[in-house]
Design a protein around this motif. Structure first.
Motif, short mmCIF file in Angstrom:
data_model
loop_
_atom_site.label_atom_id
_atom_site.label_comp_id
_atom_site.label_asym_id
_atom_site.label_seq_id
_atom_site.Cartn_x
_atom_site.Cartn_y
_atom_site.Cartn_z
N GLY A 84 80.23 -12.60 127.51
CA GLY A 84 81.39 -13.47 127.71
C GLY A 84 82.69 -12.72 127.93
O GLY A 84 83.67 -13.32 128.40
N LYS A 117 78.37 -15.04 133.28
CA LYS A 117 78.63 -15.82 132.07
C LYS A 117 79.97 -15.45 131.44
O LYS A 117 80.18 -15.69 130.24
CB LYS A 117 77.49 -15.63 131.08
CG LYS A 117 76.16 -16.19 131.56
CD LYS A 117 75.07 -16.06 130.51
CE LYS A 117 73.75 -16.65 131.00
NZ LYS A 117 72.67 -16.52 129.99
N GLU A 135 81.02 -19.29 120.89
CA GLU A 135 80.93 -19.45 119.44
C GLU A 135 80.67 -18.11 118.75
O GLU A 135 81.30 -17.78 117.74
CB GLU A 135 79.82 -20.44 119.09
CG GLU A 135 79.64 -20.67 117.59
CD GLU A 135 80.90 -21.17 116.89
OE1 GLU A 135 81.04 -20.90 115.68
OE2 GLU A 135 81.75 -21.80 117.57
N GLU A 136 79.74 -17.32 119.29
CA GLU A 136 79.46 -16.02 118.69
C GLU A 136 80.68 -15.11 118.74
O GLU A 136 81.01 -14.42 117.76
CB GLU A 136 78.30 -15.34 119.42
CG GLU A 136 76.94 -15.95 119.14
CD GLU A 136 75.82 -15.24 119.86
OE1 GLU A 136 74.65 -15.48 119.53
OE2 GLU A 136 76.10 -14.42 120.77
N THR A 192 78.13 -15.68 123.56
CA THR A 192 78.63 -17.04 123.74
C THR A 192 80.02 -17.17 123.12
O THR A 192 80.46 -16.32 122.34
CB THR A 192 77.70 -18.06 123.07
OG1 THR A 192 77.73 -17.84 121.64
CG2 THR A 192 76.27 -17.92 123.57
N THR A 218 77.97 -9.33 119.27
CA THR A 218 77.15 -10.53 119.32
C THR A 218 75.77 -10.23 119.88
O THR A 218 75.49 -9.12 120.34
CB THR A 218 77.82 -11.59 120.21
OG1 THR A 218 77.77 -11.15 121.58
CG2 THR A 218 79.27 -11.82 119.81
N ASP A 240 74.35 -12.79 122.19
CA ASP A 240 74.33 -13.43 123.51
C ASP A 240 75.71 -13.59 124.14
O ASP A 240 75.80 -14.07 125.27
CB ASP A 240 73.66 -14.80 123.42
CG ASP A 240 72.21 -14.70 122.93
OD1 ASP A 240 71.47 -13.85 123.48
OD2 ASP A 240 71.84 -15.44 122.01
#
Length: 282
Positions: A75, A82, A48-49, A46, A42, A44
């Protein structure tokens, strides 16, 4: 061919990719027995990613998908602010295992009771960034600790090493000083002498090189560059002069998919595909 049922005379096809950064590479990946994704799925990290990345990887036809995170996959880093426990749970779920996904983080694993593998997503941070899975460059206690789990005893070392960052001096050039590979990692690889070491991270150094080790010494006798500049390749190490025994050589693969320009261009490097004797991977 089933990897699980492979005999000593069989070959295993390994498809290597890394640094896909939210690209779905399904249409560009040839079939094989084992897919390796060496991190930065990914941009970032996240939820969703990571979910999208998991879904396209899990749906691939390769019986085994060996996956690690990269510095952008924040993540998945339990030590990052995060961190997303639900993302880690997804990649380590029963559904993931059923689809052939093996997510590894600083551990050794036996894949389908056949292939021995070690995975480590960490890399030195030369820029004081907020990325995931990083440590201060060597010399630092953190750099040494990052590779303490590596199986470096040649008698028990894993055949396949999958890392995100590369070892110092092996396909680690990038025109962003002082970025480079890890010295501690390089020493660990030289001691362990895995058959195959796959990584990415350094987007400008996609390629394949083979190191022939000096007998009884943790040093390279010679290094041969087989692929560079992102060229597509299928390399067969099962016949003729390409064959070798465990501990004699290590194949280093920088499998970055994105170029250094990333999304500023539609150009992408191609997967690295290798045929290896199954006897070397056990």
């Amino acid at each position: 061919m089933s990897v699980q049922a492979a005999s000593l005379n069989d070959k295993v096809r390994i498809v290597c990719i890394s640094d896909t950064h939210n690209d779905d590479c399904t249409q560009s990946l040839p079939d094989g027995d084992l897919l390796v994704h060496a991190g930065d799925m990914t941009d970032d990290g996240t939820m969703e990613e990571l979910r999208v990345a998991y879904e396209w990887i899990a749906a691939l036809p390769h019986k085994i998908k060996l996956v690690i995170a990269g510095n952008h996959d924040v993540g998945l880093d339990p030590d990052h602010s995060k961190f997303l426990p639900e993302a880690l749970a997804l990649f380590t779920s029963e559904a993931a295992a059923a689809s052939g996904v093996h997510y590894v983080d600083r551990v050794s694993a036996r894949l389908n009771d056949t292939i021995s593998a070690y995975g480590n997503p960490t890399q030195p941070d030369f820029l004081a960034s907020s990325y995931a899975f990083t440590y201060p460059p060597y010399p630092s206690q953190q750099a040494t600790a990052a590779w303490a789990s590596a199986p470096t005893d040649p008698s028990s070392s894993c055949a396949l090493w999958i890392t995100h960052g590369g070892p110092l001096g092996h396909l680690d050039w990038i025109p962003i000083p002082p970025l480079r590979g890890c010295e501690v990692q390089a020493r660990a690889v030289a001691r362990a002498r895995p058959v195959l070491a796959v990584f990415g991270h350094f987007h400008s150094s996609h390629g394949v090189e083979v190191v022939t080790w000096k007998p009884g010494v943790d040093e390279a006798a010679r290094t041969d560059s087989l692929v560079k500049d992102g060229a597509p390749c299928l390399l067969d190490f099962t016949t003729g002069d390409a064959r070798f025994d465990r501990g004699e050589k290590t194949i280093f693969v920088n499998a970055a998919w994105m170029t250094l320009k990333k999304r500023q261009t539609e150009e992408r490097y191609q997967p690295v595909v290798l045929d290896l004797p199954s006897r070397l991977l056990m």
